[in-house]
Enzyme design. Structure first.
Site, PDB file in Angstrom:
ATOM      1  N   ALA A 170      26.557  95.891  -7.785  1.00 45.74           N
ATOM      2  CA  ALA A 170      28.015  96.076  -7.823  1.00 45.74           C
ATOM      3  C   ALA A 170      28.763  94.790  -8.123  1.00 45.74           C
ATOM      4  CB  ALA A 170      28.502  96.652  -6.496  1.00 45.74           C
ATOM      5  N   TYR A 227      31.813 104.299 -54.903  1.00 48.49           N
ATOM      6  CA  TYR A 227      33.082 104.450 -54.187  1.00 48.49           C
ATOM      7  C   TYR A 227      34.230 104.331 -55.173  1.00 48.49           C
ATOM      8  CZ  TYR A 227      36.535 103.521 -50.482  1.00 48.49           C
ATOM      9  OH  TYR A 227      37.609 103.576 -49.641  1.00 48.49           O
ATOM     10  N   GLY A 236      19.097  81.732  -0.780  1.00 48.22           N
ATOM     11  CA  GLY A 236      18.981  81.723   0.669  1.00 48.22           C
ATOM     12  C   GLY A 236      17.630  81.145   1.048  1.00 48.22           C
ATOM     13  N   ARG A 271      29.706  83.891 -12.089  1.00 49.08           N
ATOM     14  CA  ARG A 271      29.108  82.678 -12.676  1.00 49.08           C
ATOM     15  C   ARG A 271      28.573  82.919 -14.083  1.00 49.08           C
ATOM     16  NH1 ARG A 271      25.537  81.817  -7.317  1.00 49.08           N
ATOM     17  NH2 ARG A 271      26.026  84.039  -7.167  1.00 49.08           N
ATOM     18  N   ARG A 310      20.440  98.846 -45.347  1.00 47.28           N
ATOM     19  CA  ARG A 310      21.400  99.384 -44.371  1.00 47.28           C
ATOM     20  C   ARG A 310      21.003 100.810 -43.980  1.00 47.28           C
ATOM     21  NH1 ARG A 310      26.694  98.568 -47.483  1.00 47.28           N
ATOM     22  NH2 ARG A 310      27.447  99.860 -45.755  1.00 47.28           N
ATOM     23  N   ASN A 361      14.502  83.245  -0.339  1.00 44.79           N
ATOM     24  CA  ASN A 361      14.533  84.701  -0.242  1.00 44.79           C
ATOM     25  C   ASN A 361      14.779  85.248  -1.642  1.00 44.79           C
ATOM     26  OD1 ASN A 361      15.106  87.418   0.469  1.00 44.79           O
ATOM     27  ND2 ASN A 361      17.284  86.902   0.663  1.00 44.79           N
ATOM     28  N   GLY A 414      29.749  92.216   0.162  1.00 42.25           N
ATOM     29  CA  GLY A 414      28.482  91.559   0.457  1.00 42.25           C
ATOM     30  C   GLY A 414      27.287  92.490   0.315  1.00 42.25           C
ATOM     31  N   ARG A 423      27.953 100.309 -75.079  1.00 45.83           N
ATOM     32  CA  ARG A 423      28.390  98.935 -75.290  1.00 45.83           C
ATOM     33  C   ARG A 423      29.066  98.876 -76.652  1.00 45.83           C
ATOM     34  NH1 ARG A 423      22.411  97.054 -76.429  1.00 45.83           N
ATOM     35  NH2 ARG A 423      21.717  97.109 -74.301  1.00 45.83           N
ATOM     36  N   ASP A 480      19.846  91.803 -10.145  1.00 49.81           N
ATOM     37  CA  ASP A 480      19.857  90.644 -11.056  1.00 49.81           C
ATOM     38  C   ASP A 480      18.504  89.928 -11.084  1.00 49.81           C
ATOM     39  OD1 ASP A 480      19.939  89.489  -8.542  1.00 49.81           O
ATOM     40  OD2 ASP A 480      21.670  88.204  -8.941  1.00 49.81           O
TER      41      ASP A 480
HETATM   42  C1  UD1 Z   1      21.362  86.677  -2.701  1.00 43.60           C
HETATM   43  C2  UD1 Z   1      20.821  86.511  -1.279  1.00 43.60           C
HETATM   44  C3  UD1 Z   1      20.029  85.213  -1.192  1.00 43.60           C
HETATM   45  C4  UD1 Z   1      18.905  85.260  -2.202  1.00 43.60           C
HETATM   46  C5  UD1 Z   1      19.424  85.544  -3.610  1.00 43.60           C
HETATM   47  C6  UD1 Z   1      18.266  85.823  -4.528  1.00 43.60           C
HETATM   48  C7  UD1 Z   1      22.385  87.557   0.274  1.00 43.60           C
HETATM   49  C8  UD1 Z   1      23.483  87.360   1.231  1.00 43.60           C
HETATM   50  N1  UD1 Z   1      21.939  86.487  -0.360  1.00 43.60           N
HETATM   51  O1  UD1 Z   1      22.263  85.634  -2.991  1.00 43.60           O
HETATM   52  O2  UD1 Z   1      19.499  85.058   0.096  1.00 43.60           O
HETATM   53  O3  UD1 Z   1      18.204  84.025  -2.181  1.00 43.60           O
HETATM   54  O4  UD1 Z   1      20.271  86.701  -3.620  1.00 43.60           O
HETATM   55  O5  UD1 Z   1      18.684  85.894  -5.850  1.00 43.60           O
HETATM   56  O6  UD1 Z   1      21.954  88.677   0.117  1.00 43.60           O
HETATM   57  N2  UD1 Z   1      25.922  92.851  -4.714  1.00 43.60           N
HETATM   58  C9  UD1 Z   1      26.532  94.080  -4.527  1.00 43.60           C
HETATM   59  N3  UD1 Z   1      27.615  94.161  -3.713  1.00 43.60           N
HETATM   60  C10 UD1 Z   1      28.127  93.080  -3.072  1.00 43.60           C
HETATM   61  C11 UD1 Z   1      27.507  91.824  -3.271  1.00 43.60           C
HETATM   62  C12 UD1 Z   1      26.400  91.746  -4.114  1.00 43.60           C
HETATM   63  O7  UD1 Z   1      26.100  95.088  -5.072  1.00 43.60           O
HETATM   64  O8  UD1 Z   1      29.106  93.255  -2.351  1.00 43.60           O
HETATM   65  C13 UD1 Z   1      24.757  92.774  -5.608  1.00 43.60           C
HETATM   66  C14 UD1 Z   1      24.995  91.918  -6.834  1.00 43.60           C
HETATM   67  O9  UD1 Z   1      25.465  92.703  -7.915  1.00 43.60           O
HETATM   68  C15 UD1 Z   1      23.611  91.314  -7.127  1.00 43.60           C
HETATM   69  C16 UD1 Z   1      22.947  91.319  -5.751  1.00 43.60           C
HETATM   70  O10 UD1 Z   1      23.690  92.165  -4.911  1.00 43.60           O
HETATM   71  O11 UD1 Z   1      22.868  92.123  -8.016  1.00 43.60           O
HETATM   72  C17 UD1 Z   1      22.880  89.911  -5.159  1.00 43.60           C
HETATM   73  O12 UD1 Z   1      24.178  89.388  -5.074  1.00 43.60           O
HETATM   74  P1  UD1 Z   1      24.502  87.906  -5.482  1.00 43.60           P
HETATM   75  O13 UD1 Z   1      25.944  87.674  -5.337  1.00 43.60           O
HETATM   76  O14 UD1 Z   1      23.884  87.581  -6.780  1.00 43.60           O
HETATM   77  O15 UD1 Z   1      23.740  87.129  -4.295  1.00 43.60           O
HETATM   78  P2  UD1 Z   1      23.249  85.627  -4.275  1.00 43.60           P
HETATM   79  O16 UD1 Z   1      24.378  84.749  -3.976  1.00 43.60           O
HETATM   80  O17 UD1 Z   1      22.477  85.321  -5.498  1.00 43.60           O
HETATM   81 CA    CA Z   2      21.891  86.493  -7.306  1.00 45.24          CA
END
Ligand code: UD1
Ligand code: CA
Length: 462
Positions: A10, A385, A139, A15, A331, A169, A77, A438, A104
């Site tokens: 979501a 054309y 993390g 970045r 094409r 993590n 989050g 011609r 991601d």
């Molecule tokens: C997160 C982890 C971190 C880990 C890292 C690995 C947490 C708090 N942190 O950090 O420990 O090392 O991934 O890549 O989990 N997302 C949602 N909804 C939200 C927030 C995020 O769906 O409200 C999704 C994002 O789209 C993404 C994934 O969760 O695909 C991770 O979110 P992101 O913001 O990339 O977390 P990081 O800061 O990378």
């Molecule tokens: Ca991430």
């Protein structure tokens, strides 16, 4: 095997500095979310939910059938997102396994997920970790003196000693359902980012005396993509995997580092790929074909033994033994039948060249059918054309189109006909006829000499 999979997708991905939602970015032929779901697919979970938010419609458009989207209206989050995902799951039993993956992580492999899904040790949770040379942005995994995982601390919440830890993590977990549901209830947003962290679930479970099993792997499998340079790094690694797979199956590549084949492309054993080749979408290359240097082909097929070099193919079918290029543009709607040739500076669109037909140099063929063995002379084009509509040109078998012929459509040229060089052909030509248009050539003897004398006389006057 996991009963349920929740993929978190979501986030906006600020970045990335891009309008596209992060997980909709492409790498080596699939979106990031597409790669994650490909790694999940063979696990055959009962249900797969993708939590969407930013650019939800765009992300949903990339989801395969059977995958259920759940809308997280506000991105509070990863912990909050997991709760949204849980709400979208039907029939969750307390002992079920729920796998949570971040969207991601395009480098996730099926093998790693199999290891993660194995719950034979009956722990409350398993999580993927990896030791990074540069762990910044991730993390950190905190272990106690005995080496047991006790918690995950986000970089922004780390003290100096924690920040120095290299074990990260990855963002891939397998939970026992009842433990995940209970622990999520205890997650607060009191941290540097004011978010509900899924990672807090780890510390909460350990605090309750539950055991947590880390699943360790190499950094290459778990890079989380937050920026364009990381996307490029992931693309290179994914491309290397695809190229390795193709070479192992018998495809010859002069330089895999400069060969860009999407995961969705089929290349048969015995094909030869030179550098600078981009094969995308639903493209196929048959055995014995030689492709490149420098070919871009999307949604096209290249037949057995064909040669295609320095060319662009979009929605084109190149038959067995055909020759294309150097410097040709095929094409959409181009069909080259067996042994046909499209040579240097030739463009085709909605055009079929029959078996052995040739357009070797400097031609435009649009909305045309060229019969077998017919030859299109250098510089000849279809004038398809009229400024309002497109019209068809139909050329029979064994036709010889002289150089620089303007074929003004709609036009039909019968089998075995010939057109004279430089003709503008506006009327149909019957079978076996010569059509020539011609003005007669005029020759004026001695002209050059008289011209020179005039020039000399003018000079003496000045
Ligand atoms: C997160 C982890 C971190 C880990 C890292 C690995 C947490 C708090 N942190 O950090 O420990 O090392 O991934 O890549 O989990 N997302 C949602 N909804 C939200 C927030 C995020 O769906 O409200 C999704 C994002 O789209 C993404 C994934 O969760 O695909 C991770 O979110 P992101 O913001 O990339 O977390 P990081 O800061 O990378
Ligand atoms: Ca991430």
């Amino acid at each position: 095997m996991p009963n349920h999979v929740i993929v978190l997708a979501a986030g906006q991905g600020k970045r990335m500095m891009s309008d596209l939602p992060k997980v909709a970015h492409m790498a080596a032929g699939r979106t990031m979310i597409g790669w994650v779901l490909e790694a999940v697919r063979p696990l055959q979970p009962t249900s797969t939910v993708v939590v969407v938010g930013h650019g939800a419609e765009q992300v949903v458009s990339h989801l395969p059938a059977g995958v259920v989207p759940a809308l997280q209206e506000e991105q509070l989050g990863t912990g909050h997102a997991t709760r949204v995902g849980l709400d979208a799951l039907d029939d969750v039993g307390p002992e079920d396994t729920i796998m949570v993956l971040y969207g991601d992580m395009p480098l996730l492999t099926h093998d790693l997920l199999e290891r993660l899904a194995d719950r034979s040790d009956e722990v409350a949770a398993r999580m993927v970790t990896s030791v990074f040379e540069d762990p910044s942005g991730y993390g950190r995994v905190i272990r106690d003196g005995g080496g047991l995982v006790v918690e995950v601390v986000e970089e922004r919440d780390c003290d100096d000693a924690q920040r120095a830890i290299g074990e990260i993590n990855a963002g891939a977990y397998a939970f026992r359902a009842k433990d995940l549901i209970d622990a999520l209830g205890g997650v607060s947003n009191e941290n540097a980012q004011g978010e509900y962290y899924l990672t807090d679930v780890i510390g909460i479970l350990v605090g309750r005396g539950e055991r947590l099993q880390p699943v360790e792997t190499t950094p290459e499998e778990v890079i989380g993509i937050n920026s364009q340079d990381q996307l490029t790094e992931a693309r290179q690694l994914l491309q290397a995997r695809t190229n390795q797979r193709l070479m192992a199956s018998g495809v010859w590549m002069l330089d895999p580092d400069r060969t860009y084949v999407d995961e969705t492309v089929t290349v048969q054993a015995g094909a030869r790929i030179y550098p600078g080749v981009h094969l995308e979408g639903n493209t196929t290359v048959a055995a014995g074909a030689q492709v490149g240097p420098d070919v871009f082909a999307v949604d096209s097929s290249i037949g057995a033994g064909a040669t295609v070099w320095y060319a662009v193919l979009r929605g084109a079918v190149v038959g067995e033994g055909c020759e294309v290029g150097p410097y040709a543009s095929l094409r959409p709607g181009t069909v080259l039948e067996k042994g046909a040739k499209v040579g240097t500076f030739v463009e085709t669109k909605n055009t079929t060249l029959g078996e052995g037909a040739k357009a070797p140099h400097l031609s435009y063929l649009g909305d045309a059918t060229v019969g077998s063995r017919s030859n299109i002379g250098a510089g000849s084009i279809t004038c398809n054309y009229d400024g309002y509509e497109k019209h068809q040109t139909v050329i029979g078998d064994d036709v010889f189109i002289g150089s620089d012929t303007m074929l003004v459509a709609p036009l039909t040229i019968g089998d075995n006909a010939v057109t004279g060089a430089g003709s503008a052909i506006t009327d149909d030509v019957e079978e076996g006829a010569l059509a020539i248009e011609r003005s007669e050539q005029v020759a004026i003897p001695g002209y050059s000499q008289r011209r020179a004398e005039r020039q000399a006389a003018k000079k003496t006057e000045d």
